[in-house]
Design a protein around this motif. Structure first.
Motif, PDB file in Angstrom:
ATOM      1  N   GLU A  72       0.819  -1.212   0.000  1.00  0.00           N
ATOM      2  CA  GLU A  72       0.000   0.000   0.000  1.00  0.00           C
ATOM      3  C   GLU A  72       0.857   1.268   0.000  1.00  0.00           C
ATOM      4  O   GLU A  72       0.357   2.361  -0.213  1.00  0.00           O
ATOM      5  CB  GLU A  72      -0.951   0.013   1.197  1.00  0.00           C
ATOM      6  CG  GLU A  72      -0.277   0.122   2.539  1.00  0.00           C
ATOM      7  CD  GLU A  72       0.316  -1.182   3.056  1.00  0.00           C
ATOM      8  OE1 GLU A  72       1.149  -1.099   3.963  1.00  0.00           O
ATOM      9  OE2 GLU A  72      -0.026  -2.263   2.558  1.00  0.00           O
ATOM     10  N   GLY A  73       2.138   1.123   0.215  1.00  0.00           N
ATOM     11  CA  GLY A  73       3.026   2.277   0.294  1.00  0.00           C
ATOM     12  C   GLY A  73       3.175   3.022  -1.009  1.00  0.00           C
ATOM     13  O   GLY A  73       3.344   4.241  -1.019  1.00  0.00           O
ATOM     14  N   VAL A  74       3.099   2.318  -2.121  1.00  0.00           N
ATOM     15  CA  VAL A  74       3.272   2.966  -3.416  1.00  0.00           C
ATOM     16  C   VAL A  74       2.167   3.996  -3.659  1.00  0.00           C
ATOM     17  O   VAL A  74       2.374   4.985  -4.342  1.00  0.00           O
ATOM     18  CB  VAL A  74       3.351   1.914  -4.550  1.00  0.00           C
ATOM     19  CG1 VAL A  74       2.008   1.286  -4.806  1.00  0.00           C
ATOM     20  CG2 VAL A  74       3.928   2.505  -5.812  1.00  0.00           C
ATOM     21  N   GLU A  75       1.031   3.796  -3.060  1.00  0.00           N
ATOM     22  CA  GLU A  75      -0.067   4.747  -3.221  1.00  0.00           C
ATOM     23  C   GLU A  75       0.084   5.959  -2.307  1.00  0.00           C
ATOM     24  O   GLU A  75      -0.561   6.976  -2.514  1.00  0.00           O
ATOM     25  CB  GLU A  75      -1.397   4.043  -2.960  1.00  0.00           C
ATOM     26  CG  GLU A  75      -1.674   2.953  -3.983  1.00  0.00           C
ATOM     27  CD  GLU A  75      -2.902   2.136  -3.660  1.00  0.00           C
ATOM     28  OE1 GLU A  75      -3.602   2.456  -2.686  1.00  0.00           O
ATOM     29  OE2 GLU A  75      -3.151   1.165  -4.387  1.00  0.00           O
ATOM     30  N   ARG A  76       0.953   5.853  -1.289  1.00  0.00           N
ATOM     31  CA  ARG A  76       1.165   6.959  -0.352  1.00  0.00           C
ATOM     32  C   ARG A  76       2.554   7.565  -0.518  1.00  0.00           C
ATOM     33  O   ARG A  76       3.147   8.033   0.436  1.00  0.00           O
ATOM     34  CB  ARG A  76       1.029   6.457   1.089  1.00  0.00           C
ATOM     35  CG  ARG A  76      -0.315   5.911   1.424  1.00  0.00           C
ATOM     36  CD  ARG A  76      -0.381   5.460   2.871  1.00  0.00           C
ATOM     37  NE  ARG A  76       0.313   4.177   3.017  1.00  0.00           N
ATOM     38  CZ  ARG A  76       1.227   3.915   3.937  1.00  0.00           C
ATOM     39  NH1 ARG A  76       1.582   4.815   4.796  1.00  0.00           N
ATOM     40  NH2 ARG A  76       1.794   2.734   4.001  1.00  0.00           N
ATOM     41  N   ALA A  77       3.068   7.583  -1.709  1.00  0.00           N
ATOM     42  CA  ALA A  77       4.460   7.962  -1.946  1.00  0.00           C
ATOM     43  C   ALA A  77       4.631   9.420  -2.347  1.00  0.00           C
ATOM     44  O   ALA A  77       5.561   9.761  -3.055  1.00  0.00           O
ATOM     45  CB  ALA A  77       5.043   7.050  -3.016  1.00  0.00           C
ATOM     46  N   GLY A  78       3.790  10.291  -1.875  1.00  0.00           N
ATOM     47  CA  GLY A  78       3.812  11.679  -2.304  1.00  0.00           C
ATOM     48  C   GLY A  78       5.013  12.491  -1.863  1.00  0.00           C
ATOM     49  O   GLY A  78       5.382  13.462  -2.511  1.00  0.00           O
ATOM     50  N   ASP A  79       5.674  12.129  -0.768  1.00  0.00           N
ATOM     51  CA  ASP A  79       6.774  12.929  -0.233  1.00  0.00           C
ATOM     52  C   ASP A  79       8.143  12.532  -0.773  1.00  0.00           C
ATOM     53  O   ASP A  79       9.152  13.067  -0.329  1.00  0.00           O
ATOM     54  CB  ASP A  79       6.820  12.808   1.293  1.00  0.00           C
ATOM     55  CG  ASP A  79       5.593  13.384   1.953  1.00  0.00           C
ATOM     56  OD1 ASP A  79       4.923  14.215   1.322  1.00  0.00           O
ATOM     57  OD2 ASP A  79       5.313  13.003   3.099  1.00  0.00           O
ATOM     58  N   LEU A  80       8.204  11.618  -1.698  1.00  0.00           N
ATOM     59  CA  LEU A  80       9.499  11.104  -2.136  1.00  0.00           C
ATOM     60  C   LEU A  80      10.372  12.175  -2.776  1.00  0.00           C
ATOM     61  O   LEU A  80      11.584  12.205  -2.560  1.00  0.00           O
ATOM     62  CB  LEU A  80       9.308   9.929  -3.092  1.00  0.00           C
ATOM     63  CG  LEU A  80       8.741   8.674  -2.445  1.00  0.00           C
ATOM     64  CD1 LEU A  80       8.506   7.600  -3.493  1.00  0.00           C
ATOM     65  CD2 LEU A  80       9.659   8.161  -1.362  1.00  0.00           C
ATOM     66  N   GLY A  81       9.781  13.057  -3.558  1.00  0.00           N
ATOM     67  CA  GLY A  81      10.566  14.129  -4.174  1.00  0.00           C
ATOM     68  C   GLY A  81      11.207  15.035  -3.135  1.00  0.00           C
ATOM     69  O   GLY A  81      12.377  15.405  -3.251  1.00  0.00           O
ATOM     70  N   ALA A  82      10.455  15.356  -2.102  1.00  0.00           N
ATOM     71  CA  ALA A  82      10.990  16.199  -1.027  1.00  0.00           C
ATOM     72  C   ALA A  82      12.096  15.474  -0.268  1.00  0.00           C
ATOM     73  O   ALA A  82      13.103  16.091   0.115  1.00  0.00           O
ATOM     74  CB  ALA A  82       9.873  16.601  -0.071  1.00  0.00           C
ATOM     75  N   HIS A  83      11.937  14.176  -0.073  1.00  0.00           N
ATOM     76  CA  HIS A  83      12.980  13.400   0.608  1.00  0.00           C
ATOM     77  C   HIS A  83      14.259  13.376  -0.221  1.00  0.00           C
ATOM     78  O   HIS A  83      15.358  13.531   0.320  1.00  0.00           O
ATOM     79  CB  HIS A  83      12.518  11.974   0.878  1.00  0.00           C
ATOM     80  CG  HIS A  83      11.446  11.854   1.914  1.00  0.00           C
ATOM     81  ND1 HIS A  83      11.419  12.601   3.071  1.00  0.00           N
ATOM     82  CD2 HIS A  83      10.349  11.064   1.964  1.00  0.00           C
ATOM     83  CE1 HIS A  83      10.365  12.273   3.789  1.00  0.00           C
ATOM     84  NE2 HIS A  83       9.688  11.346   3.131  1.00  0.00           N
ATOM     85  N   ALA A  84      14.129  13.183  -1.528  1.00  0.00           N
ATOM     86  CA  ALA A  84      15.312  13.153  -2.398  1.00  0.00           C
ATOM     87  C   ALA A  84      16.041  14.492  -2.361  1.00  0.00           C
ATOM     88  O   ALA A  84      17.274  14.534  -2.270  1.00  0.00           O
ATOM     89  CB  ALA A  84      14.916  12.792  -3.828  1.00  0.00           C
ATOM     90  N   GLU A  85      15.292  15.579  -2.419  1.00  0.00           N
ATOM     91  CA  GLU A  85      15.916  16.904  -2.364  1.00  0.00           C
ATOM     92  C   GLU A  85      16.621  17.127  -1.034  1.00  0.00           C
ATOM     93  O   GLU A  85      17.721  17.685  -0.983  1.00  0.00           O
ATOM     94  CB  GLU A  85      14.865  17.989  -2.593  1.00  0.00           C
ATOM     95  CG  GLU A  85      14.344  18.031  -4.011  1.00  0.00           C
ATOM     96  CD  GLU A  85      13.174  18.984  -4.176  1.00  0.00           C
ATOM     97  OE1 GLU A  85      12.845  19.723  -3.217  1.00  0.00           O
ATOM     98  OE2 GLU A  85      12.589  18.985  -5.269  1.00  0.00           O
ATOM     99  N   ALA A  86      16.004  16.687   0.053  1.00  0.00           N
ATOM    100  CA  ALA A  86      16.622  16.849   1.369  1.00  0.00           C
ATOM    101  C   ALA A  86      17.916  16.044   1.464  1.00  0.00           C
ATOM    102  O   ALA A  86      18.931  16.545   1.966  1.00  0.00           O
ATOM    103  CB  ALA A  86      15.652  16.421   2.463  1.00  0.00           C
TER     104      ALA A  86
END
Length: 119
Positions: free
Chosen positions: A23-37
């Motif tokens: 179910e995590g793939v559907e809640r993956a909205g913050d990944l871009g922010a994590h990569a930038e951080a």
């Protein structure tokens, strides 16, 4: 290296653990922010002049893995025919990112590398 930076990296590592799974793939909205951080923290290491080599490389690898996970999540949403493959790519990429973040934290903490000890 500040403990604050290590704590922030641990928070990101924990956040990636939350999105791991079916179910995590559907809640993956913050990944871009994590990569930038993560990329920003790698740049901080390099700017501080401390020995950034291995830790910065691991952080860069973690950021790339997080971006791959974000792409897999996008493909999951866009193309229903390849959802199983996208979910697998997503799980693999988030797992790689978590391991690389853990390795970078270990390097920053001064923990000896287990792979180097095995050789």
């Amino acid at each position: 290296m500040s403990t604050e930076l290590r704590d922030r990296l641990r928070e990101i590592q924990d956040a990636l653990g939350v999105v791991d799974g079916p179910e995590g793939v559907e809640r993956a909205g913050d990944l871009g922010a994590h990569a930038e951080a993560i990329e920003r923290y790698a740049a901080e290491l390099t700017a501080e002049g401390e020995e950034p080599g291995e830790a910065a490389e691991r952080l860069t690898g973690a950021a790339k893995a997080v971006r791959r996970a974000a792409k897999a999540a996008e493909r999951y949403r866009v193309n229903p025919l390849t959802r199983d493959f996208s979910q697998g790519r997503f799980a693999l990429a988030t797992g790689q990112a978590r391991v690389r973040l853990g390795g970078a934290i270990d390097v920053l903490d001064g923990v000896p590398d287990a792979a180097a000890d095995a050789s």
